[in-house]
Design an enzyme around this catalytic site. Structure first.
Site, PDB file in Angstrom:
ATOM      1  N   GLY A 161     -11.913 -10.604  -5.644  1.00 51.55           N
ATOM      2  CA  GLY A 161     -11.554  -9.422  -4.961  1.00 51.55           C
ATOM      3  C   GLY A 161     -12.113  -8.160  -5.507  1.00 51.55           C
ATOM      4  N   CYS A 162     -11.314  -7.028  -5.172  1.00 49.90           N
ATOM      5  CA  CYS A 162     -11.828  -5.838  -5.591  1.00 49.90           C
ATOM      6  C   CYS A 162     -11.978  -5.487  -7.022  1.00 49.90           C
ATOM      7  CB  CYS A 162     -10.878  -4.773  -4.847  1.00 49.90           C
ATOM      8  SG  CYS A 162     -10.477  -4.843  -3.059  1.00 49.90           S
ATOM      9  N   ASN A 163     -11.288  -6.074  -7.915  1.00 50.82           N
ATOM     10  CA  ASN A 163     -11.353  -6.121  -9.221  1.00 50.82           C
ATOM     11  C   ASN A 163     -12.649  -6.648 -10.054  1.00 50.82           C
ATOM     12  OD1 ASN A 163      -8.858  -8.184  -8.886  1.00 50.82           O
ATOM     13  ND2 ASN A 163     -10.099  -8.929 -10.371  1.00 50.82           N
ATOM     14  N   MET A 362      -8.820  -2.523  -9.235  1.00 54.00           N
ATOM     15  CA  MET A 362      -7.583  -2.987  -8.852  1.00 54.00           C
ATOM     16  C   MET A 362      -7.788  -3.969  -7.752  1.00 54.00           C
ATOM     17  SD  MET A 362      -7.382   0.450  -9.459  1.00 54.00           S
ATOM     18  CE  MET A 362      -6.985   1.118  -7.920  1.00 54.00           C
TER      19      MET A 362
END
Length: 375
Positions: A161-163, A362
């Site tokens: 994901g975004c992290n 995050m």
């Protein structure tokens, strides 16, 4: 003293111990170059609402109050009636492969130009994506398409994901540090258009209002080949909020027969409440107060997430200017968002030798990742 033995005089001899060897720690990897790329078409939020004939006032409010001005998207073509329908999962996977490879290659070339390097210089390639599943992975496809040496070391980070950009940066910097003088490259390529579901639910409305297509690449090198003006990657700190493990997820939607994102409305407060903990742990390892940080490069996760991080860390709007600027111009680009902000920071020409910077992402887990760099 050490014990020795002389063949001509077989008695035991006392010999002086050799001096202890000095242990020299390897030099940290430096960021030698960065590059970004997006898809050709971009749309304002109003244009997206019009294209999909969205009239629900609640959904329109989500789009129009997102602090996003424009996003790059690859939308399905209109049918004979001018309507744009959801694509089957198989078509979405094919779209992901096409877009992610294309953007990844363009970001890679831009990054190498910035680093003053060529494709032949790459010894390690780490590719990151969460918007589709490929086997063989994105790294193999990019190596083939770019003509990179097939013996190049590689790794794929999928589904974090975004992290994930900082998770992969950690691994890439470690490889560079262990192999001085050799070039390591990380590519984050997120074809978010290939992960959209179009329906009338608020769940998909939040996602569809937020994400955009984008790729970013960063080159790292340590030792004799390091770039003189690139920041050293000093350390990393991570924190998983296990009580919120389902707050951000990409899973199967049986009603739609496809994978889809889910974002819990409480994410900004969860992330904000834990931001201080991980940042202070990162800085304490270097003996630094928060006030010593000159530059903040934070993932453009969304307006409320950005505000929560800013307030909880006691940052100014100026500190977060690149984060909010990237959100406005591109939306949430998932794992590569922070590198778009990093590129903007460098473009300002305000960084001075000795400055410290904190990189922060995050994502699902719920997870906060951080890195400390110094120019």
């Amino acid at each position: 003293m050490t014990i020795g033995f002389d063949i001509d005089h077989p008695e035991v001899l006392d010999l002086p111990a050799p001096p202890p060897r000095a242990v020299v720690a390897p030099e940290p990897a430096r960021i030698a170059g960065v590059g970004t790329a997006v898809t050709p078409e971009s749309y304002t939020q109003q244009e997206v609402l019009d294209l999909f004939a969205i009239s629900d006032p609640k959904i329109r409010s989500v789009f129009l109050n997102s602090a996003i001005s424009r996003r790059h998207l690859t939308l399905p073509p209109p049918d004979s009636g001018g309507n744009r329908a959801s694509e089957p999962q198989g078509d979405l996977l094919a779209k992901h492969a096409r877009i992610a490879v294309d953007m990844g290659l363009r970001a890679l070339r831009s990054c190498l130009d910035d680093a003053g390097a060529g494709l032949a210089d790459i010894d390690y390639l780490c590719c990151v994506t969460s918007t589709g599943f490929l086997t063989p992975g994105l790294s193999a496809l990019i190596i083939r398409e770019a003509g990179i040496d097939p013996s190049c070391h590689r790794a794929d980070v999928v589904g974090m994901g975004c992290n994930a950009g900082l998770n992969a940066l950690n691994a890439t910097a470690a490889w560079a540090r262990s192999n001085p003088g050799r070039l390591a490259v990380m590519i984050c390529s997120e074809a978010c258009s290939a992960a959209y579901t179009f329906d009338s639910t608020m769940r998909t409305a939040v996602v569809n209002s937020l994400f955009g297509d984008g790729a970013a690449a960063v080159a790292l090198v340590a030792g004799d080949g390091e770039a003189a003006d690139g920041p050293r990657v000093l350390s990393f700190a991570s924190h998983i909020i296990t009580d919120a493990i389902g707050a951000m997820r990409y899973d199967w939607d049986g009603d739609q027969n496809r994978f889809s994102f889910y974002l819990d409305p409480g994410i900004p407060y969860v992330v904000g409440a834990h931001a201080e903990q991980v940042v202070d742990r990162l800085l304490s390892g270097a003996g630094l107060p928060r006030s010593a940080v000159n530059h903040w490069v934070v993932h453009s996760g969304g307006k409320k997430v950005i505000d929560a991080v800013r307030v909880n860390l006691g940052l100014t709007r100026h500190d977060m200017r690149h984060t909010t600027g990237v959100l406005s111009d591109y939306g949430n680009l998932s794992s590569g968002s922070f590198l778009f902000s990093y590129e903007r920071l460098l473009g300002e020409g305000v960084v001075e030798p000795g400055d410290y910077g904190v990189l922060m992402t995050m994502g699902p887990g719920s997870t906060i990742e951080t890195a400390l760099v110094q120019w």
